[in-house]
Design a protein around this motif. Structure first.
Motif, mmCIF file in Angstrom:
data_model
loop_
_atom_site.group_PDB
_atom_site.id
_atom_site.type_symbol
_atom_site.label_atom_id
_atom_site.label_comp_id
_atom_site.label_asym_id
_atom_site.label_seq_id
_atom_site.Cartn_x
_atom_site.Cartn_y
_atom_site.Cartn_z
ATOM 1 N N ALA A 193 28.628 49.405 20.292
ATOM 2 C CA ALA A 193 28.369 49.447 18.845
ATOM 3 C C ALA A 193 28.863 50.732 18.211
ATOM 4 O O ALA A 193 29.104 50.772 16.994
ATOM 5 N N GLU A 194 29.048 51.776 19.026
ATOM 6 C CA GLU A 194 29.483 53.074 18.515
ATOM 7 C C GLU A 194 30.969 53.338 18.725
ATOM 8 O O GLU A 194 31.459 54.403 18.353
ATOM 9 N N LEU A 195 31.685 52.403 19.333
ATOM 10 C CA LEU A 195 33.106 52.620 19.588
ATOM 11 C C LEU A 195 33.902 52.669 18.289
ATOM 12 O O LEU A 195 33.502 52.111 17.269
ATOM 13 N N ALA A 196 35.054 53.324 18.357
ATOM 14 C CA ALA A 196 35.947 53.382 17.195
ATOM 15 C C ALA A 196 36.374 51.971 16.805
ATOM 16 O O ALA A 196 36.500 51.093 17.666
ATOM 17 N N PRO A 197 36.610 51.733 15.514
ATOM 18 C CA PRO A 197 36.992 50.383 15.086
ATOM 19 C C PRO A 197 38.275 49.889 15.750
ATOM 20 O O PRO A 197 38.440 48.682 15.937
ATOM 21 N N ASP A 198 39.177 50.798 16.102
ATOM 22 C CA ASP A 198 40.402 50.401 16.790
ATOM 23 C C ASP A 198 40.074 49.607 18.052
ATOM 24 O O ASP A 198 40.763 48.645 18.410
ATOM 25 N N VAL A 199 39.021 50.040 18.761
ATOM 26 C CA VAL A 199 38.620 49.403 20.013
ATOM 27 C C VAL A 199 37.685 48.230 19.735
ATOM 28 O O VAL A 199 37.922 47.103 20.184
ATOM 29 N N ARG A 200 36.627 48.481 18.984
ATOM 30 C CA ARG A 200 35.566 47.482 18.806
ATOM 31 C C ARG A 200 36.052 46.222 18.091
ATOM 32 O O ARG A 200 35.630 45.106 18.428
ATOM 33 N N GLU A 201 36.951 46.384 17.133
ATOM 34 C CA GLU A 201 37.349 45.241 16.319
ATOM 35 C C GLU A 201 38.584 44.520 16.838
ATOM 36 O O GLU A 201 38.886 43.414 16.374
ATOM 37 N N TYR A 202 39.292 45.112 17.805
ATOM 38 C CA TYR A 202 40.566 44.505 18.203
ATOM 39 C C TYR A 202 40.716 44.267 19.702
ATOM 40 O O TYR A 202 41.334 43.281 20.104
ATOM 41 N N GLU A 203 40.189 45.137 20.545
ATOM 42 C CA GLU A 203 40.356 44.932 21.985
ATOM 43 C C GLU A 203 39.308 43.937 22.481
ATOM 44 O O GLU A 203 38.219 43.837 21.919
ATOM 45 N N PRO A 204 39.625 43.162 23.545
ATOM 46 C CA PRO A 204 38.722 42.087 23.976
ATOM 47 C C PRO A 204 37.397 42.631 24.517
ATOM 48 O O PRO A 204 37.381 43.424 25.458
ATOM 49 N N GLN A 205 36.299 42.176 23.944
ATOM 50 C CA GLN A 205 34.990 42.688 24.360
ATOM 51 C C GLN A 205 34.711 42.366 25.821
ATOM 52 O O GLN A 205 34.089 43.164 26.530
ATOM 53 N N MET A 206 35.177 41.203 26.308
ATOM 54 C CA MET A 206 34.894 40.841 27.694
ATOM 55 C C MET A 206 35.556 41.803 28.683
ATOM 56 O O MET A 206 35.146 41.876 29.841
ATOM 57 N N ALA A 207 36.557 42.556 28.229
ATOM 58 C CA ALA A 207 37.199 43.546 29.092
ATOM 59 C C ALA A 207 36.538 44.910 28.982
ATOM 60 O O ALA A 207 36.941 45.853 29.673
ATOM 61 N N LEU A 208 35.509 45.006 28.128
ATOM 62 C CA LEU A 208 34.871 46.301 27.871
ATOM 63 C C LEU A 208 33.412 46.351 28.309
ATOM 64 O O LEU A 208 32.984 47.306 28.954
ATOM 65 N N THR A 209 32.620 45.341 27.949
ATOM 66 C CA THR A 209 31.170 45.442 28.103
ATOM 67 C C THR A 209 30.656 44.662 29.306
ATOM 68 O O THR A 209 31.264 43.684 29.750
#
Length: 276
Positions: A193-209
């Motif tokens: 929830a605190e990530l930069a919008p570049d990451v949070r809004e565009y990179e695939p969440q399943m590859a992050l969380t």
């Protein structure tokens, strides 16, 4: 309008959008899509109208914080230039250190498994540097595997990695490797929830969380790896610094020895490795 004027327009727009590296990014947006050199930026020749339109479109998207790598369609990883799409995480420079570590521990003719390969970054860097080894790469996402296979075809590899769709190690029954390496999702939902919008809004969440304070997939892989490693095999993982102590403890309880925790280029303890 010449190229310098177009660059100045783009640079000003990116600065207003609070893009930190706005000058360099404006230069890339003006030059890279058309394979122009830095010298072309100072040419007095007018820019073709279709190029002006293209740069303005890309600049507008970057002003909305869409990652530059997705706009240009590629990202560097070591000496490689890899295609990236919103189906895959953009490769980070820290992960190059994980790949370098693994390469140092691969004996001649060894087998390497890259779990959660995404764009294929670790697997392809290993295959490009070490044509003697056998590389397998797995990912749960069919879309990510298509990007990885595209990257493999674009490289002049003596031995192309084997790509398989798999939820961690589920498709690798009875197979064992000399080295297993993984940069799995490890971001907690609070961190996300605190990530930069570049990451949070565009990179695939399943590859992050991941669940369990970001450790769900890492813990599963640690527990399952002993059945897929040869005697003396190495498991090497990337994660958040606050997770390394837990991962090292879990590896110890699963029979791993010579467990080491080491830092990235910024001094953050991000990697854990152990020998079975």
């Amino acid at each position: 309008m010449n190229y310098l004027e177009l660059y100045q327009e783009c640079s000003a727009a990116l600065k207003t959008a609070e893009i930190e590296n706005y000058r360099n990014e404006a230069r890339w947006l003006v030059l890279e899509p058309f394979q122009l050199s830095a010298g072309d930026l100072y040419s007095a020749a007018p820019v073709p109208p279709e190029q002006i339109d293209r740069v303005r479109q890309l600049c507008a998207r970057r002003c909305q914080h869409e990652p530059l790598q997705y706009l240009l369609g590629s990202a560097p990883f070591g000496e490689l230039e890899l295609a990236v799409t919103p189906a895959v995480l953009i490769p980070r420079c820290e992960t190059v250190m994980l790949a370098e570590f693994v390469l140092q521990h691969l004996a001649p003719g060894a087998s390497l498994l890259d779990v959660g390969c995404g764009s294929g970054a670790i697997a392809l860097l290993a295959a490009s540097r070490r044509p003697d080894i056998r590389v397998t790469a797995v990912d749960k996402s069919p879309e990510a595997l298509r990007v990885a296979e595209l990257n493999a075809r674009s490289l002049d590899l003596a031995a192309v990695p084997e790509f398989l769709e798999s939820d961690l190690l589920s498709a690798l029954v009875h197979r064992r490797f000399d080295v297993i390496v993984a940069n799995l999702p490890y971001v907690t939902f609070d961190e996300y929830a605190e990530l930069a919008p570049d990451v949070r809004e565009y990179e695939p969440q399943m590859a992050l969380t991941a669940d369990d304070n970001g450790m769900a997939l890492i813990s599963r892989l640690i527990a399952d790896s002993p059945e897929h490693l040869k005697p003396g095999g190495l498991l090497a993982l990337e994660m958040s610094p606050h997770q390394t102590a837990r991962a090292a403890d879990e590896m110890s309880r699963c029979g791993f020895e010579n467990i080491s925790v080491f830092a990235d280029q910024f001094g953050k303890k991000r990697f854990v490795a152990g020998v079975l």
